[in-house]
Design an enzyme around this catalytic site. Structure first.
Site, PDB file in Angstrom:
ATOM      1  N   TYR A 139       0.816  -1.213   0.000  1.00 37.02           N
ATOM      2  CA  TYR A 139       0.000   0.000   0.000  1.00 37.02           C
ATOM      3  C   TYR A 139       0.852   1.265   0.000  1.00 37.02           C
ATOM      4  CZ  TYR A 139      -4.556  -2.240   0.807  1.00 37.02           C
ATOM      5  OH  TYR A 139      -5.715  -2.957   0.682  1.00 37.02           O
ATOM      6  N   LYS A 185       4.238 -15.292   2.682  1.00 36.14           N
ATOM      7  CA  LYS A 185       4.519 -16.039   1.454  1.00 36.14           C
ATOM      8  C   LYS A 185       6.033 -16.242   1.401  1.00 36.14           C
ATOM      9  CE  LYS A 185       3.230 -17.895  -2.490  1.00 36.14           C
ATOM     10  NZ  LYS A 185       2.420 -19.140  -2.571  1.00 36.14           N
ATOM     11  N   ASP A 217      -1.586 -18.701   0.847  1.00 37.01           N
ATOM     12  CA  ASP A 217      -2.511 -19.486   0.018  1.00 37.01           C
ATOM     13  C   ASP A 217      -3.125 -20.621   0.834  1.00 37.01           C
ATOM     14  OD1 ASP A 217       0.070 -20.511   0.056  1.00 37.01           O
ATOM     15  OD2 ASP A 217       0.109 -21.103  -2.051  1.00 37.01           O
ATOM     16  N   ASP A 241      -5.920  -7.543   4.003  1.00 31.11           N
ATOM     17  CA  ASP A 241      -7.079  -6.973   3.312  1.00 31.11           C
ATOM     18  C   ASP A 241      -7.899  -8.092   2.671  1.00 31.11           C
ATOM     19  OD1 ASP A 241      -8.756  -4.981   2.080  1.00 31.11           O
ATOM     20  OD2 ASP A 241      -7.678  -5.388   0.203  1.00 31.11           O
TER      21      ASP A 241
HETATM   22  C1  IPM Z   1     -10.361  -2.095   3.840  1.00 29.10           C
HETATM   23  C2  IPM Z   1     -10.624  -1.462   2.505  1.00 29.10           C
HETATM   24  C3  IPM Z   1      -9.553  -0.411   2.231  1.00 29.10           C
HETATM   25  C4  IPM Z   1      -8.213  -1.122   2.204  1.00 29.10           C
HETATM   26  C5  IPM Z   1      -9.765   0.413   0.945  1.00 29.10           C
HETATM   27  C6  IPM Z   1     -11.107   1.118   0.953  1.00 29.10           C
HETATM   28  C7  IPM Z   1      -8.655   1.387   0.714  1.00 29.10           C
HETATM   29  O1  IPM Z   1     -10.682  -2.436   1.515  1.00 29.10           O
HETATM   30  O2  IPM Z   1     -10.297  -1.356   4.841  1.00 29.10           O
HETATM   31  O3  IPM Z   1     -10.230  -3.322   3.894  1.00 29.10           O
HETATM   32  O4  IPM Z   1      -7.829  -1.716   1.192  1.00 29.10           O
HETATM   33  O5  IPM Z   1      -7.522  -1.083   3.227  1.00 29.10           O
HETATM   34 MG    MG Z   2     -10.671  -4.432   2.259  1.00 27.37          MG
END
Ligand code: IPM
Ligand code: MG
Length: 351
Positions: A139, A185, A217, A241
């Site tokens: 991210y 992983k 996985d 996520d």
């Molecule tokens: C989450 C969401 C967010 C993320 C998005 C909206 C940026 O999917 O909080 O899981 O990927 O962290």
């Molecule tokens: Mg999410």
């Protein structure tokens, strides 16, 4: 106690679900003699429209001045082609507040066995906590680049980043069943090999907690084969996520999952795991329980009001058991009905 809460309703169903969580916080305040004061600011797409940025300086400043932040959701198809996306506002907020540990509990509520796509005997007893690293990994890694023929995202972790989130996971396991699965992983990624080494080292401070490493996985598979076998899962940002949406499906609905994003110092951020759900926004049918349960996490982690947090969680369980359910859970209740039902139970509670 007196506490200042910043409300960031955001986009889509955000304002609807946040309103019900505030209703529940007000019921807690009335029942237990606390005072919560609210301030509301813009974030996400609505902020983009009004201020040209998904996280206006005023919203970030208000967050820094608050004791805790409650957020609804950000994003929607309207901004799909905007040069800056609404989601960037949420990512900046997490990063700027240093919220590196994202706690996402997934619990199967009584009576919801049939809402899960898994067989009742497989899903029964599911109660685990995902601890997702929130300010590193893909991210935020640099370089992040793009031209018309090539795109780059970077997966970086430092030992310090891994260690601090691992510590949160081990601590959390101490209040639960003392089992941690560290998910990576490591058979492919260098960052995962560092992750594993650091988690192993950190585990030595917690000899009373059992640590198992699992490839991501395999974990994705095990979550649908034997979800009740997990206690705490700690993992990097992107894996967390993905696995948390899978966890949401396992326990019946993404509308149910709350989250707490914690760092070394307040304010902390609370938001449901679900998104802005533009398909049902404005219709009054969104499930507010993920946000209401996020408010319960706020009571627990930001305000240390454990009894109040449990009371909210218990009220949610009762309401679900009695069948006050939104359409995602197979019911016909409206968003507001669910919030009112939870708040009523809290007000009537004697103890
Ligand atoms: C989450 C969401 C967010 C993320 C998005 C909206 C940026 O999917 O909080 O899981 O990927 O962290
Ligand atoms: Mg999410």
């Amino acid at each position: 106690m007196d506490a200042r809460v910043l409300i960031l309703p955001g986009d889509g169903v955000g304002p609807e679900v946040v309103a019900e969580a505030v209703r529940v916080l007000d019921a807690v305040a009335a029942r237990y003699g606390h005072r919560f004061t609210y301030r509301t600011e813009a974030v996400g797409g609505e902020a983009l429209d009004a201020f040209g940025t998904p996280l206006p300086a005023q919203s970030l400043q208000a967050a820094r001045e608050a004791d805790a932040v409650l957020l609804g959701a950000v994003g929607g198809p309207r901004w799909d082609h905007a040069p800056v996306r609404p989601e960037a506002g949420l990512l900046m907020l997490r990063y700027e507040l240093g919220l590196y540990a994202n706690l996402r509990p997934a619990v199967l509520l009584e009576g919801l066995e049939s809402a899960s796509p898994l067989r009742p005997e497989v899903v029964r007893g599911t109660d685990f906590l995902i601890v997702r690293e929130l300010t590193g990994g893909l991210y935020f890694g640099k370089p992040k680049e793009r031209d018309s023929r090539r795109a780059v995202d970077t997966l970086t972790y430092t030992a310090e980043e891994v260690e601090r989130v691992a510590r949160v996971a081990f601590q959390a396991a101490r209040g639960r069943r003392r089992l941690v699965h560290s998910v990576d992983k490591a058979n492919v990624l260098e960052s995962s090999r560092l992750w594993r080494e650091v988690v192993d080292r950190t585990a030595r401070e917690f000899p009373d907690v059992t640590l198992q490493h699992m490839l991501v996985d395999t974990c994705a598979m095990q979550l649908v084969r034997a979800p009740a076998s997990f206690d705490v899962i700690v993992t990097e940002n992107t894996f967390g996520d993905i696995l948390s949406d899978e966890a949401a499906a396992v326990v019946g609905s993404i509308g149910l999952l709350p989250s707490a994003s914690l760092g070394d110092r307040p304010p902390f951020l609370y938001e449901p795991v679900h998104g802005s759900a533009p398909d049902i926004a404005g219709r009054g049918v969104a499930n507010p329980l993920g946000t209401i349960l996020s408010a319960a996490l706020m009571l627990r982690y930001s305000f240390r009001l454990e009894e109040e947090a449990r009371a909210v969680e218990e009220a949610v369980r009762e309401v679900v058991r009695e069948g006050v359910r939104t359409p995602d859970l197979g019911g016909r209740a409206r968003t507001e009905d669910v919030g009112v039902a939870v708040a009523d139970r809290l007000r009537r509670r004697d103890s």
